[in-house]
Design a protein around this motif. Structure first.
Motif, mmCIF file in Angstrom:
data_model
loop_
_atom_site.group_PDB
_atom_site.id
_atom_site.type_symbol
_atom_site.label_atom_id
_atom_site.label_comp_id
_atom_site.label_asym_id
_atom_site.label_seq_id
_atom_site.Cartn_x
_atom_site.Cartn_y
_atom_site.Cartn_z
ATOM 1 N N TYR A 111 2.410 1.526 -3.353
ATOM 2 C CA TYR A 111 1.439 2.033 -4.439
ATOM 3 C C TYR A 111 1.436 3.574 -4.474
ATOM 4 O O TYR A 111 1.282 4.462 -5.427
ATOM 5 C CB TYR A 111 0.123 1.431 -4.397
ATOM 6 N N LEU A 144 2.251 6.130 -7.474
ATOM 7 C CA LEU A 144 1.113 6.919 -7.849
ATOM 8 C C LEU A 144 1.375 8.319 -7.951
ATOM 9 O O LEU A 144 1.148 9.077 -8.967
ATOM 10 C CB LEU A 144 -0.067 6.643 -7.240
ATOM 11 N N GLY A 148 -2.558 -7.693 -7.762
ATOM 12 C CA GLY A 148 -3.411 -7.375 -7.100
ATOM 13 C C GLY A 148 -3.460 -5.932 -6.344
ATOM 14 O O GLY A 148 -4.171 -4.908 -6.231
ATOM 15 N N TYR A 149 -2.235 -5.458 -5.801
ATOM 16 C CA TYR A 149 -1.839 -4.216 -5.417
ATOM 17 C C TYR A 149 -1.570 -3.300 -6.293
ATOM 18 O O TYR A 149 -1.950 -1.788 -5.963
ATOM 19 C CB TYR A 149 -0.800 -4.265 -4.120
ATOM 20 N N LEU A 150 -0.786 -3.463 -7.391
ATOM 21 C CA LEU A 150 -0.289 -2.546 -8.286
ATOM 22 C C LEU A 150 -0.636 -2.410 -9.872
ATOM 23 O O LEU A 150 -0.532 -1.356 -10.267
ATOM 24 C CB LEU A 150 1.329 -2.933 -8.248
ATOM 25 N N ASN A 151 -1.279 -3.571 -10.145
ATOM 26 C CA ASN A 151 -1.997 -3.529 -11.592
ATOM 27 C C ASN A 151 -3.381 -2.715 -11.510
ATOM 28 O O ASN A 151 -4.326 -3.639 -11.807
ATOM 29 C CB ASN A 151 -1.972 -5.053 -11.936
ATOM 30 N N LYS A 152 -3.241 -1.454 -11.377
ATOM 31 C CA LYS A 152 -4.430 -0.749 -11.213
ATOM 32 C C LYS A 152 -4.623 0.195 -12.446
ATOM 33 O O LYS A 152 -3.532 1.046 -12.908
ATOM 34 C CB LYS A 152 -4.677 -0.295 -9.700
ATOM 35 N N LYS A 153 -5.719 0.624 -12.801
ATOM 36 C CA LYS A 153 -5.992 1.744 -13.714
ATOM 37 C C LYS A 153 -5.360 2.840 -13.664
ATOM 38 O O LYS A 153 -4.896 3.560 -14.553
ATOM 39 C CB LYS A 153 -7.324 1.546 -14.107
ATOM 40 N N GLU A 154 -5.718 3.261 -12.238
ATOM 41 C CA GLU A 154 -4.890 4.676 -11.801
ATOM 42 C C GLU A 154 -3.637 4.638 -12.021
ATOM 43 O O GLU A 154 -3.270 5.908 -12.300
ATOM 44 C CB GLU A 154 -5.420 4.669 -10.293
ATOM 45 N N ASP A 160 -1.401 2.583 -13.826
ATOM 46 C CA ASP A 160 -1.427 2.122 -15.210
ATOM 47 C C ASP A 160 0.018 2.206 -15.608
ATOM 48 O O ASP A 160 0.551 2.779 -16.474
ATOM 49 C CB ASP A 160 -1.815 3.160 -16.150
ATOM 50 N N LYS A 207 4.033 8.980 -10.955
ATOM 51 C CA LYS A 207 3.549 7.984 -11.696
ATOM 52 C C LYS A 207 4.080 8.567 -13.190
ATOM 53 O O LYS A 207 4.515 7.767 -14.115
ATOM 54 C CB LYS A 207 2.035 8.429 -12.093
ATOM 55 N N GLU A 239 0.753 -1.120 0.064
ATOM 56 C CA GLU A 239 0.001 0.147 -0.164
ATOM 57 C C GLU A 239 0.674 1.319 -0.110
ATOM 58 O O GLU A 239 0.607 2.249 -0.763
ATOM 59 C CB GLU A 239 -1.017 0.031 1.218
#
Length: 358
Positions: free
Chosen positions: A182, A186, A231-237, A239, A189, A179
């Motif tokens: 991430y 972000l 699960g923790y890092l492959n997020k659309k936000e 990217d 990014k 967390e």
């Protein structure tokens, strides 16, 4: 530079429905981040191997990480740094080198102290070096590297994080570690080009070494670790693509090794990983070949994008073997079209094995 540019025109036409496009270090990040394919790590002490890769004598090298970390012994740092200095000097003076057509060059450094030690090399060659790899990355280290690069005036140099330490595996710490990482990724990014996983280090923590009889997906520790990373890092936000883990087995003439390596890359793709770290040139052809897009996926992706605002939310695939669902498959389709620009689309009835003949 372009993938598979060593294949002649006749065979390119036979193999590709859509050819790979050109890219370089100045390519837009949204495309460049997917172009790392087979990411070759070479110890900084191996001047000849690095230089051959740069001038094109090692076939297919596109991204290249010059490693000053684990690949360098305790007494090898001075030699590694001297080699690094010589490599960039020779790149600039060798008439055979077209700087606009060399591999994407990254530096994998040991720590922030070493980064400061080679500050003059990095600053002098900032137009050639694409980015810095952070080993044993966590939220604190990423912040320190960003601050250090900024202090050098390198505000736009890319960063690649390598997740490979115990805090991301231990049940007591992994949730907080992921967390926090991430949040930092972000926040930064714009300069995070890729996320990589250090499978060898993860196994080493538990006194385990790979076996050629199994893919990494047969190992319980690594499957949990990879699932958490996705699960923790492959997020659309965020990217940012996550790459598949390295394998120490490189003898692709051994059918058992080749079969397991192929199986692992296919599982990487199915689980959402993009590309793979490689540690030997013999791993490059098969890794890059498996990055190509097959004909059915490309046509289906085009169909999905074309019907975003259409009347129907579902239609048959070009093969008539599966259904395309516009909303659930939309992000998949966008990624397929991006990858198709970089690695190309195989003709109908052609598979990746055709690319291994060259």
């Amino acid at each position: 530079m372009r993938y598979f540019d060593y294949i002649d025109e006749e065979n390119l036409n036979r193999i590709f429905f859509k050819r790979p496009c050109e890219f370089n270090k100045d390519t837009d990040k949204d495309m460049l981040k997917y172009a790392l394919g087979a990411f070759l790590y070479v110890p900084a002490t191996q001047y000849n191997m690095i230089y051959k890769s740069i001038i094109g004598e090692v076939k297919g090298v596109r991204p290249l990480a010059i490693c000053l970390e684990d690949a360098i012994g305790a007494k090898g740092e001075d030699e590694a740094i001297n080699n690094l200095r010589s490599i960039f000097r020779d790149i600039r003076t060798d008439l055979r080198v077209n700087i606009d057509n060399i591999p994407l060059i990254f530096l994998r450094v040991r720590n922030v102290e070493q980064l400061n030690k080679i500050k003059d090399i990095i600053v002098e060659n900032k137009d050639i070096i694409v980015g810095i790899l952070i080993p044993k990355a966590n939220s604190v280290l990423v912040e320190k590297y960003v601050e250090t690069l900024n202090s050098m005036g390198l505000f736009s140099m890319y960063i690649i994080t390598i997740i490979e330490s115990a805090e991301f595996i231990n049940i007591e710490s992994k949730k907080e570690a992921f967390e926090n990482l991430y949040k930092v990724l972000l926040k930064n990014k714009k300069r995070i080009l890729s996320i990589r996983i250090g499978i060898t280090d993860i196994l080493g923590i538990y006194s385990i070494r790979r076996s050629k009889k199994f893919s990494i997906y047969d190992n319980l520790i690594c499957t949990d670790f990879m699932r958490d990373t996705i699960g923790y890092l492959n997020k659309k936000e965020l990217d940012v693509p996550i790459s598949g883990g390295v394998s120490e087995f490189f003898n692709m003439k051994d059918e058992e090794i080749k079969s397991k390596y192929t199986e692992e890359i296919l599982l990487d793709k199915f689980n959402g990983f993009i590309g793979k770290t490689v540690i030997h040139p013999s791993q490059i052809p098969i890794t890059q070949a498996l990055c190509t897009i097959n004909y059915e996926d490309f046509i289906d992706a085009q169909n999905i994008i074309a019907n975003i605002d259409g009347k129907y939310g579902v239609n048959k695939s070009v093969s008539k073997e599966r259904m395309n669902e516009i909303n659930p498959h939309l992000l998949w389709a966008k990624r397929v079209l991006t990858l198709s620009n970089i690695y190309g689309v195989l003709n109908e009835g052609i598979d990746y094995n055709e690319l291994l003949k060259f």
